[in-house]
Scaffold this active site. Structure first.
Site, PDB file in Angstrom:
ATOM      1  N   LEU A 130      16.704  13.189 -51.584  1.00  0.00           N
ATOM      2  CA  LEU A 130      17.590  13.044 -50.430  1.00  0.00           C
ATOM      3  C   LEU A 130      18.721  12.079 -50.775  1.00  0.00           C
ATOM      4  O   LEU A 130      18.496  11.032 -51.402  1.00  0.00           O
ATOM      5  CB  LEU A 130      16.789  12.547 -49.230  1.00  0.00           C
ATOM      6  CG  LEU A 130      15.681  13.510 -48.769  1.00  0.00           C
ATOM      7  CD1 LEU A 130      14.792  12.832 -47.729  1.00  0.00           C
ATOM      8  CD2 LEU A 130      16.292  14.799 -48.215  1.00  0.00           C
TER       9      LEU A 130
ATOM     10  N   ALA B 169      -6.830  10.319 -54.447  1.00  0.00           N
ATOM     11  CA  ALA B 169      -5.807   9.334 -54.063  1.00  0.00           C
ATOM     12  C   ALA B 169      -4.825   9.885 -53.024  1.00  0.00           C
ATOM     13  O   ALA B 169      -4.764   9.389 -51.893  1.00  0.00           O
ATOM     14  CB  ALA B 169      -5.050   8.869 -55.308  1.00  0.00           C
TER      15      ALA B 169
ATOM     16  N   ASN C 259      -0.965  18.186 -49.304  1.00  0.00           N
ATOM     17  CA  ASN C 259      -0.770  16.884 -48.648  1.00  0.00           C
ATOM     18  C   ASN C 259      -0.529  17.058 -47.154  1.00  0.00           C
ATOM     19  O   ASN C 259      -0.993  16.254 -46.341  1.00  0.00           O
ATOM     20  CB  ASN C 259       0.375  16.127 -49.316  1.00  0.00           C
ATOM     21  CG  ASN C 259      -0.073  15.453 -50.613  1.00  0.00           C
ATOM     22  OD1 ASN C 259      -0.781  14.472 -50.585  1.00  0.00           O
ATOM     23  ND2 ASN C 259       0.326  16.018 -51.734  1.00  0.00           N
TER      24      ASN C 259
ATOM     25  N   HIS D 256       3.909   9.827 -54.202  1.00  0.00           N
ATOM     26  CA  HIS D 256       4.231  10.142 -55.602  1.00  0.00           C
ATOM     27  C   HIS D 256       2.938  10.059 -56.411  1.00  0.00           C
ATOM     28  O   HIS D 256       2.189   9.078 -56.270  1.00  0.00           O
ATOM     29  CB  HIS D 256       5.283   9.158 -56.149  1.00  0.00           C
ATOM     30  CG  HIS D 256       5.653   9.444 -57.565  1.00  0.00           C
ATOM     31  ND1 HIS D 256       6.481  10.494 -57.922  1.00  0.00           N
ATOM     32  CD2 HIS D 256       5.270   8.856 -58.730  1.00  0.00           C
ATOM     33  CE1 HIS D 256       6.596  10.526 -59.240  1.00  0.00           C
ATOM     34  NE2 HIS D 256       5.873   9.544 -59.762  1.00  0.00           N
TER      35      HIS D 256
END
Ligand code: GRF
Length: 199
Positions: free
Chosen positions: A92, A178, A16, A108
């Site tokens: 976090l 995606a 990513n 996600h």
């Protein structure tokens, strides 16, 4: 501020992160400055990708004492405006989110609210989708708040499940079709809004 200074938090192979860097190279992220990569453990593929992409990279082990404080200090030192979680596996804390004033976004690998929240990460997400028998899955980019995968949704993209898909094959398709498209576009959208707010 012409460009939003972005820190990318990573925990794995960095595909990513690579998508963000490739999008930048194609001139698709004019309001974004990929300024810092923070790896939450040594020896992960994302570190080499950051180095090849010319982005300063810090290794701050997530399991060590004071992880969040060290990350916050680095974000301040590099004058970061927004954070992108790109294959980052940590959760976090609410304190962290209160301390960092800028937006934090996350990718996600499912269509939230399906297959998300505590314990849904990596291959587990795709295993759950396959075992449920859904015909369509996908990826979601959302703002990060104190609820795991709970923040406002920014963008989603659907991906068909094919007969005979394994979790690994499905994960790869969701990444290719995606995640790697959504994350750069969403990061640039948020960066553009930040820059325009501060004009
Ligand atoms: C993959 O499971 C991806 O779906 C999710 O994080 C994992 C690793 O991503 N977003 P990356 O290759 O480290 O970006």
């Amino acid at each position: 501020m012409l460009r939003a200074r972005i820190a990318v938090l990573v925990s794995g192979g960095g595909t990513n992160l690579q998508a963000l860097m490739d999008s930048r190279s194609r001139g698709e992220m004019p309001h974004s400055a990929l300024t810092l990569v923070i790896a939450d453990k040594a020896g992960i593929g994302a570190i080499a990708r950051a180095e090849r992409g010319g982005i300063p990279c810090l290794v701050i082990p997530r399991r060590e004492e004071g992880f969040e404080k060290r990350v916050l200090d680095a974000l301040a030192e590099y004058r970061i405006d927004m954070v992108v979680l790109a294959g980052f596996l940590g959760i976090l804390s609410a304190d962290f989110i209160r301390c960092f004033s800028g937006p934090i976004i996350n990718i996600h690998p499912s269509l939230i609210p399906s297959f998300c929240g505590q314990g849904f990460y990596g291959l587990r997400v795709h295993e759950a989708a396959l075992s449920y028998g859904v015909k369509v899955t996908g990826a979601t980019v959302h703002f990060v708040n104190e609820i795991p995968d709970g923040g406002r949704i920014i963008a989603q993209k659907a991906v068909d499940i094919q007969p005979g898909d394994t979790p690994e094959v499905l994960q790869r398709r969701v990444m290719e079709e995606a995640e790697w498209q959504l994350l750069p576009a969403a990061a640039e959208q948020v960066a553009k809004q930040l820059v325009e707010q501060l004009k």
